[in-house]
Design a protein around this motif. Structure first.
Motif, PDB file in Angstrom:
ATOM      1  N   UNK A  29      11.859 -49.021  46.562  1.00 44.22           N
ATOM      2  CA  UNK A  29      10.823 -49.833  45.925  1.00 44.22           C
ATOM      3  C   UNK A  29      10.131 -49.005  44.854  1.00 44.22           C
ATOM      4  N   UNK A  30       9.957 -49.614  43.689  1.00 42.22           N
ATOM      5  CA  UNK A  30       9.226 -48.982  42.594  1.00 42.22           C
ATOM      6  C   UNK A  30       7.766 -49.431  42.659  1.00 42.22           C
ATOM      7  N   UNK A  31       6.875 -48.469  42.771  1.00 35.31           N
ATOM      8  CA  UNK A  31       5.445 -48.769  42.880  1.00 35.31           C
ATOM      9  C   UNK A  31       4.688 -48.088  41.742  1.00 35.31           C
ATOM     10  N   UNK A  32       5.101 -48.407  40.518  1.00 29.87           N
ATOM     11  CA  UNK A  32       4.514 -47.742  39.355  1.00 29.87           C
ATOM     12  C   UNK A  32       3.028 -48.032  39.193  1.00 29.87           C
ATOM     13  N   UNK A  33       2.580 -49.201  39.641  1.00 30.39           N
ATOM     14  CA  UNK A  33       1.149 -49.520  39.522  1.00 30.39           C
ATOM     15  C   UNK A  33       0.347 -49.090  40.760  1.00 30.39           C
ATOM     16  N   UNK A  34       1.032 -48.450  41.718  1.00 27.60           N
ATOM     17  CA  UNK A  34       0.414 -47.888  42.931  1.00 27.60           C
ATOM     18  C   UNK A  34      -0.193 -48.935  43.862  1.00 27.60           C
TER      19      UNK A  34
ATOM     20  N   UNK B 290      12.979 -48.942  53.743  1.00 27.67           N
ATOM     21  CA  UNK B 290      12.695 -48.919  52.308  1.00 27.67           C
ATOM     22  C   UNK B 290      12.037 -47.592  51.958  1.00 27.67           C
ATOM     23  N   UNK B 291      12.516 -46.964  50.896  1.00 23.12           N
ATOM     24  CA  UNK B 291      11.842 -45.805  50.340  1.00 23.12           C
ATOM     25  C   UNK B 291      10.960 -46.273  49.200  1.00 23.12           C
ATOM     26  N   UNK B 292       9.799 -45.645  49.030  1.00 24.85           N
ATOM     27  CA  UNK B 292       8.858 -46.034  47.974  1.00 24.85           C
ATOM     28  C   UNK B 292       8.362 -44.793  47.240  1.00 24.85           C
ATOM     29  N   UNK B 293       8.424 -44.848  45.909  1.00 29.33           N
ATOM     30  CA  UNK B 293       7.748 -43.852  45.080  1.00 29.33           C
ATOM     31  C   UNK B 293       7.271 -44.542  43.807  1.00 29.33           C
TER      32      UNK B 293
ATOM     33  N   UNK C 116       1.254 -50.593  46.410  1.00 23.98           N
ATOM     34  CA  UNK C 116       1.608 -50.256  47.794  1.00 23.98           C
ATOM     35  C   UNK C 116       1.011 -48.916  48.206  1.00 23.98           C
ATOM     36  N   UNK C 117       0.993 -47.963  47.286  1.00 23.42           N
ATOM     37  CA  UNK C 117       0.402 -46.656  47.594  1.00 23.42           C
ATOM     38  C   UNK C 117      -1.059 -46.810  48.011  1.00 23.42           C
ATOM     39  N   UNK C 118      -1.771 -47.707  47.347  1.00 23.74           N
ATOM     40  CA  UNK C 118      -3.183 -47.926  47.711  1.00 23.74           C
ATOM     41  C   UNK C 118      -3.294 -48.687  49.029  1.00 23.74           C
ATOM     42  N   UNK C 119      -2.439 -49.700  49.222  1.00 26.26           N
ATOM     43  CA  UNK C 119      -2.460 -50.468  50.465  1.00 26.26           C
ATOM     44  C   UNK C 119      -2.249 -49.543  51.668  1.00 26.26           C
ATOM     45  N   UNK C 120      -1.315 -48.603  51.535  1.00 24.44           N
ATOM     46  CA  UNK C 120      -1.006 -47.691  52.635  1.00 24.44           C
ATOM     47  C   UNK C 120      -1.780 -46.374  52.538  1.00 24.44           C
TER      48      UNK C 120
ATOM     49  N   UNK D 114       0.963 -25.032  41.767  1.00 25.72           N
ATOM     50  CA  UNK D 114       0.767 -23.912  40.844  1.00 25.72           C
ATOM     51  C   UNK D 114      -0.682 -23.842  40.343  1.00 25.72           C
ATOM     52  N   UNK D 115      -1.613 -24.095  41.249  1.00 22.11           N
ATOM     53  CA  UNK D 115      -3.029 -23.990  40.911  1.00 22.11           C
ATOM     54  C   UNK D 115      -3.613 -25.204  40.212  1.00 22.11           C
ATOM     55  N   UNK D 116      -2.774 -26.170  39.852  1.00 23.31           N
ATOM     56  CA  UNK D 116      -3.277 -27.381  39.193  1.00 23.31           C
ATOM     57  C   UNK D 116      -3.444 -28.490  40.217  1.00 23.31           C
ATOM     58  N   UNK D 117      -4.518 -29.251  40.074  1.00 25.98           N
ATOM     59  CA  UNK D 117      -4.751 -30.374  40.965  1.00 25.98           C
ATOM     60  C   UNK D 117      -4.310 -31.668  40.294  1.00 25.98           C
ATOM     61  N   UNK D 118      -3.754 -32.568  41.095  1.00 20.18           N
ATOM     62  CA  UNK D 118      -3.329 -33.867  40.578  1.00 20.18           C
ATOM     63  C   UNK D 118      -3.292 -34.858  41.739  1.00 20.18           C
ATOM     64  N   UNK D 119      -3.270 -36.133  41.398  1.00 24.79           N
ATOM     65  CA  UNK D 119      -3.165 -37.170  42.418  1.00 24.79           C
ATOM     66  C   UNK D 119      -1.682 -37.505  42.598  1.00 24.79           C
ATOM     67  N   UNK D 120      -1.208 -37.399  43.833  1.00 25.20           N
ATOM     68  CA  UNK D 120       0.203 -37.651  44.105  1.00 25.20           C
ATOM     69  C   UNK D 120       0.393 -38.309  45.451  1.00 25.20           C
ATOM     70  N   UNK D 121       1.628 -38.689  45.729  1.00 24.43           N
ATOM     71  CA  UNK D 121       1.950 -39.340  46.992  1.00 24.43           C
ATOM     72  C   UNK D 121       2.042 -38.298  48.104  1.00 24.43           C
ATOM     73  N   UNK D 122       1.304 -38.547  49.169  1.00 21.93           N
ATOM     74  CA  UNK D 122       1.388 -37.749  50.387  1.00 21.93           C
ATOM     75  C   UNK D 122       2.559 -38.330  51.187  1.00 21.93           C
TER      76      UNK D 122
END
Length: 155
Positions: free
Chosen positions: A92-97, A68-71, A99-103, A112-120
């Motif tokens: 898998x759609x993880x719009x509310x994050x 399964x791919x997840x984003x 699974x991202x938080x579980x893992x 480009x010099x801007x910081x943001x929260x994203x999937x590693x």
């Protein structure tokens, strides 16, 4: 919510996926499960990663392994991405994050010099009993699907 730990059972979860499915970890007992998290549909690295898993699907299936791919992309974007590149596995759609938080894959990133929260970019291998056996974090796409396949063979 707790996060996953190596050699421990992964808490059951359910999440919406392509093909009008709801993926439940408990329903996958008896199979090995590869879950790979990627930042965004239709971007170069994410496309290559999906194609690499696609091109090895027969080898994974021979080892009784589902992928399964997840984003955080929505299901419509996932359906288009999956169809465009003929991925034989579901996304898998993880719009509310959830699974991202579980893992624990949401990290501070810079572009480009801007910081943001994203999937590693990360991959997890769960065995037939629902236990997390291997994790790869900060994945580099080249050669990764082969490395995951070798880990499944070693189970």
């Amino acid at each position: 919510m707790p996060t996953v730990e190596l050699n421990q059972p992964v808490p059951d979860f359910e999440a919406p996926a392509t093909g009008d499915q709801t993926v439940r970890l408990a329903d996958l007992r008896g199979k090995n499960v590869v879950i790979y998290f990627y930042p965004k549909d239709n971007t170069p690295g994410c496309t290559t990663e999906g194609q690499d898993f696609r091109d090895r699907i027969a080898a994974f299936e021979a080892l009784d392994t589902v992928i399964f791919g997840v984003s955080r992309d929505g299901l419509k974007a996932h359906e288009n991405f999956r169809a465009k590149y003929e991925f034989p596995f579901h996304l898998i759609s993880d719009q509310d994050e959830t699974l991202c938080r579980l893992f624990d894959v949401i990290k501070l990133k810079k572009l480009y010099g801007k910081e943001y929260m994203g999937i590693d970019r990360s991959t997890f291998l769960i065995d037939r009993d629902g236990v997390l056996r291997k994790e790869w974090r900060g994945v580099k796409v080249k050669g990764h699907a082969d490395e995951v396949l070798e880990a499944v063979k070693a189970l």
